[in-house]
Design a protein around this motif. Structure first.
Motif, PDB file in Angstrom:
ATOM      1  N   ALA A 130       1.057  -1.328  -0.045  1.00 51.60           N
ATOM      2  CA  ALA A 130       0.292  -0.667  -0.402  1.00 51.60           C
ATOM      3  C   ALA A 130       0.679   1.669  -0.015  1.00 51.60           C
ATOM      4  O   ALA A 130       0.188   2.550  -0.579  1.00 51.60           O
ATOM      5  CB  ALA A 130      -0.753   0.454   1.020  1.00 51.60           C
ATOM      6  N   LEU A 131       1.838   0.656   0.909  1.00 49.86           N
ATOM      7  CA  LEU A 131       2.895   2.108   0.583  1.00 49.86           C
ATOM      8  C   LEU A 131       3.499   2.560  -0.757  1.00 49.86           C
ATOM      9  O   LEU A 131       4.422   3.285  -0.198  1.00 49.86           O
ATOM     10  CB  LEU A 131       4.191   1.925   2.003  1.00 49.86           C
ATOM     11  N   ASP A 142       7.488  13.741   2.827  1.00 47.55           N
ATOM     12  CA  ASP A 142       6.589  13.235   1.677  1.00 47.55           C
ATOM     13  C   ASP A 142       6.698  11.880   2.108  1.00 47.55           C
ATOM     14  O   ASP A 142       5.511  12.287   1.882  1.00 47.55           O
ATOM     15  CB  ASP A 142       7.725  13.749   0.742  1.00 47.55           C
ATOM     16  N   PHE A 143       6.652  11.468   2.875  1.00 45.91           N
ATOM     17  CA  PHE A 143       6.805   9.726   3.147  1.00 45.91           C
ATOM     18  C   PHE A 143       6.083  10.185   3.846  1.00 45.91           C
ATOM     19  O   PHE A 143       4.820   9.236   4.050  1.00 45.91           O
ATOM     20  CB  PHE A 143       8.033   9.617   3.685  1.00 45.91           C
ATOM     21  N   VAL A 196       2.069   8.196   3.255  1.00 45.25           N
ATOM     22  CA  VAL A 196       1.981   7.214   4.773  1.00 45.25           C
ATOM     23  C   VAL A 196      -0.148   6.993   4.501  1.00 45.25           C
ATOM     24  O   VAL A 196      -0.406   6.826   4.326  1.00 45.25           O
ATOM     25  CB  VAL A 196       2.243   6.956   5.799  1.00 45.25           C
ATOM     26  N   ALA A 197      -0.204   9.094   4.405  1.00 43.49           N
ATOM     27  CA  ALA A 197      -1.399   9.075   4.905  1.00 43.49           C
ATOM     28  C   ALA A 197      -2.455   9.285   3.748  1.00 43.49           C
ATOM     29  O   ALA A 197      -3.186   8.379   3.873  1.00 43.49           O
ATOM     30  CB  ALA A 197      -1.197  10.799   5.380  1.00 43.49           C
ATOM     31  N   SER A 198      -1.689   9.343   2.805  1.00 42.62           N
ATOM     32  CA  SER A 198      -2.587   9.270   1.501  1.00 42.62           C
ATOM     33  C   SER A 198      -2.573   8.038   0.916  1.00 42.62           C
ATOM     34  O   SER A 198      -3.713   7.726   0.025  1.00 42.62           O
ATOM     35  CB  SER A 198      -2.230  10.182   0.192  1.00 42.62           C
ATOM     36  N   ALA A 254      -9.688   8.897  12.178  1.00 45.54           N
ATOM     37  CA  ALA A 254      -9.893  10.418  13.873  1.00 45.54           C
ATOM     38  C   ALA A 254      -8.088  10.730  13.503  1.00 45.54           C
ATOM     39  O   ALA A 254      -7.714  11.612  13.925  1.00 45.54           O
ATOM     40  CB  ALA A 254     -10.563   9.923  14.166  1.00 45.54           C
ATOM     41  N   TRP A 255      -7.259   9.465  13.969  1.00 44.96           N
ATOM     42  CA  TRP A 255      -5.668   9.253  15.084  1.00 44.96           C
ATOM     43  C   TRP A 255      -5.199  10.478  13.439  1.00 44.96           C
ATOM     44  O   TRP A 255      -3.963  10.557  13.980  1.00 44.96           O
ATOM     45  CB  TRP A 255      -5.603   7.428  15.068  1.00 44.96           C
ATOM     46  N   GLY A 256      -5.432   9.783  12.142  1.00 41.88           N
ATOM     47  CA  GLY A 256      -4.515  10.616  11.416  1.00 41.88           C
ATOM     48  C   GLY A 256      -3.332   9.441  11.525  1.00 41.88           C
ATOM     49  O   GLY A 256      -2.871   8.347  11.108  1.00 41.88           O
ATOM     50  N   VAL A 257      -1.886  10.491  10.856  1.00 42.42           N
ATOM     51  CA  VAL A 257      -1.134   9.606  11.040  1.00 42.42           C
ATOM     52  C   VAL A 257      -0.027  10.908  11.494  1.00 42.42           C
ATOM     53  O   VAL A 257      -0.340  11.783  10.882  1.00 42.42           O
ATOM     54  CB  VAL A 257      -0.415   9.617   9.329  1.00 42.42           C
TER      55      VAL A 257
END
Length: 286
Positions: free
Chosen positions: A118-119, A152-153, A157-159, A165-168
């Motif tokens: 995924a990453l 950027d990395f 990961v976030a995208s 709600a926790w996010g990255v």
């Protein structure tokens, strides 16, 4: 020719051998008749009210989850208990439940392979190898096609994972070049030292705690020690890519006999995120 639950279980256990599960784990068929015919299977991370509802509403005969429903020993499953209620609902609806947990974590490919893919990482091996094979084990080490700044990395990961709600969160120099990466789906702060020993530029996992993370980063001042930058993601989000992997395994082994579905239920327990006030942390609030 009809497919039965037992055939699906055989496929899953060939891909995710129960022998790879940790001794404390509870994997396998939780409820359901192995002889039941299966036309549709739903894959999820957590067996919860939401995913059980989704399985029943979709007409599935089998729910495959990553996390166990009954991890610790129980003496009963009464319908007025939250987990007992789910068992009763599944049984009444004729839906089986199968869990693949730490065996799916250590299998190759497994949970961390799905996270790495995924990453956009090319996997080179496990983070912590299992005794049963060179490629099996917890976590994965991989590489980006081209190095990129840590900031950027973190955004990558976030995208790449479902929003929560926790996010990255990232801990490290935003400009640090990131080329090699270790990942571990689920809670991975017990492998901070392993990631450091692997010499990677960044480590992506879930449930990083304050003290282990702080102590890890403090080692940057130790001579000849190069610690990876840290990326902390929501536990559920780190393991959700496995659902598609497992669904594809079953679909490939049983083509044209069962329909596989991946749950889109967001079963991460955190539902609200609020940023702190932009005030001087050294001053008491008014």
């Amino acid at each position: 020719m009809s497919t039965r639950i037992q055939q699906v279980v055989s496929v899953l256990e060939a891909a995710y051998p129960p022998s790879l599960a940790e001794s404390w784990d509870a994997v396998g068929l939780v409820c359901g008749d192995p002889r039941t015919e299966v036309e549709r299977i739903l894959f999820c991370v957590d067996p919860t009210e939401e995913t059980v509802n989704a399985a029943i509403d979709s007409g599935a005969q089998l729910l495959v989850s990553h996390h166990p429903l009954l991890l610790r020993g129980v003496h009963g499953v009464p319908a007025d208990d939250p987990k007992g209620r789910l068992i009763h609902r599944l049984v009444r609806a004729g839906v089986g439940l199968y869990c693949a947990h730490t065996n799916a974590d250590s299998a190759a490919p497994g949970v961390s392979d799905a996270l790495a893919a995924a990453l956009g990482l090319t996997v080179t091996g496990p983070l912590a190898a299992h005794a049963e094979g060179a490629r099996t084990g917890l976590g994965r080490i991989g590489a980006l096609a081209e190095p990129e700044p840590f900031g950027d990395f973190v955004r990558r990961v976030a995208s790449s994972l479902p929003a929560t709600a926790w996010g990255v969160r990232g801990a490290g120099d935003p400009d640090r070049p990131i080329g090699s990466v270790a990942v571990c789906g689920g809670s991975g702060d017990s492998h901070l030292d392993t990631a450091t020993a692997a010499g990677v530029d960044a480590y992506v996992t879930a449930d990083l705690r304050h003290h282990p993370a702080g102590e890890h980063l403090a080692r940057e001042d130790v001579p000849d020690v190069r610690v990876p930058a840290l990326v902390d993601v929501a536990h559920w989000a780190s393991e959700w890519p496995w659902c598609r992997q497992a669904a594809d395994v079953v679909a490939a082994a049983l083509p044209d006999t069962v329909e596989v579905l991946v749950s889109t239920c967001r079963t991460d327990p955190w539902t609200i995120h609020a940023a702190g006030a932009a005030t001087d942390p050294g001053r008491a609030p008014a």
